[in-house]
Design a protein around this motif. Structure first.
Motif, short mmCIF file in Angstrom:
data_model
loop_
_atom_site.label_atom_id
_atom_site.label_comp_id
_atom_site.label_asym_id
_atom_site.label_seq_id
_atom_site.Cartn_x
_atom_site.Cartn_y
_atom_site.Cartn_z
N LYS A 78 -4.83 6.21 8.59
CA LYS A 78 -6.19 6.16 8.05
C LYS A 78 -6.18 5.96 6.53
CE LYS A 78 -7.00 11.14 7.56
NZ LYS A 78 -7.06 11.15 6.11
N ASP A 79 -5.18 6.54 5.84
CA ASP A 79 -5.07 6.37 4.39
C ASP A 79 -4.71 4.92 4.05
OD1 ASP A 79 -5.46 9.15 4.04
OD2 ASP A 79 -3.30 9.51 4.30
N ILE A 80 -3.80 4.36 4.80
CA ILE A 80 -3.38 2.97 4.59
C ILE A 80 -4.58 2.05 4.83
CG2 ILE A 80 -1.89 1.11 5.44
CD1 ILE A 80 0.12 3.40 6.23
N LEU A 81 -5.30 2.31 5.89
CA LEU A 81 -6.46 1.50 6.26
C LEU A 81 -7.53 1.51 5.16
CD1 LEU A 81 -7.46 -0.20 8.61
CD2 LEU A 81 -8.44 1.86 9.61
N ILE A 108 0.83 -1.20 0.00
CA ILE A 108 0.00 0.00 0.00
C ILE A 108 0.86 1.25 0.00
CG2 ILE A 108 -1.66 1.34 1.37
CD1 ILE A 108 -2.80 -1.44 2.32
N LEU A 109 1.88 1.28 0.86
CA LEU A 109 2.75 2.46 0.92
C LEU A 109 3.54 2.65 -0.37
CD1 LEU A 109 4.03 2.44 4.61
CD2 LEU A 109 2.66 4.20 3.48
N TRP A 110 4.00 1.57 -0.98
CA TRP A 110 4.70 1.70 -2.26
C TRP A 110 3.78 2.31 -3.30
CZ3 TRP A 110 6.77 -3.79 -1.26
CH2 TRP A 110 8.03 -3.74 -0.64
N LYS A 111 2.53 1.90 -3.28
CA LYS A 111 1.56 2.43 -4.25
C LYS A 111 1.23 3.89 -3.94
CE LYS A 111 -2.76 1.19 -4.01
NZ LYS A 111 -4.01 0.45 -4.02
N MET A 112 0.99 4.20 -2.67
CA MET A 112 0.59 5.55 -2.27
C MET A 112 1.76 6.52 -2.22
SD MET A 112 -1.69 4.57 1.03
CE MET A 112 -2.60 6.06 1.26
#
Length: 122
Positions: free
Chosen positions: A23-26, A13-17
């Motif tokens: 809250k964003d990851i969630l 998720i972090l690599w994509k974002m």
């Protein structure tokens, strides 16, 4: 250090974002979503392992990966490649084609990529 499944999911998720608050990851998780505290704990572990850092905005922390996806892949896939396939691309292709995991289109695409790499090396 290899990632657990939960850690890898958060890193994906972090690599994509590229960066985000808990809250964003969630939000990127499918339902049923894990608890906020669970994701926060995983992120804290990733931080201790040296995969994630953060910027402070008051009391909030915005997290970002400090190792690239490609860097992590090189570090962990190459040893597996050598361990299970003796470093042989031929064995990888044979394994996946024999186990019906690789379709003919995939094999043709792989051949194109390899031919392209060969041209670049010349």
């Amino acid at each position: 250090m290899e990632l657990t499944k939960a850690e890898e999911r958060v890193m994906q998720i972090l690599w994509k974002m590229e960066k985000g608050f808990i809250k964003d990851i969630l939000e990127d998780f499918d339902d049923p979503k894990p608890a906020y505290t669970t994701v926060a704990t995983v992120v804290k572990i990733l931080q201790k392992k040296g995969y994630v850092a953060y910027r402070e905005y008051g009391n909030a922390h915005q997290f970002y990966p400090i190792i690239s996806k490609a860097g992590y892949s090189r570090k962990h896939i190459n040893p597996m490649f050598k361990r299970y396939f003796r470093g042989s691309l031929k064995e990888v292709v044979s394994f996946f084609s024999e186990n019906n995991k690789m379709h003919m289109n995939d094999i043709e695409d792989a051949i194109k990529i390899l031919k392209s790499l060969r041209k670049k090396k010349k």
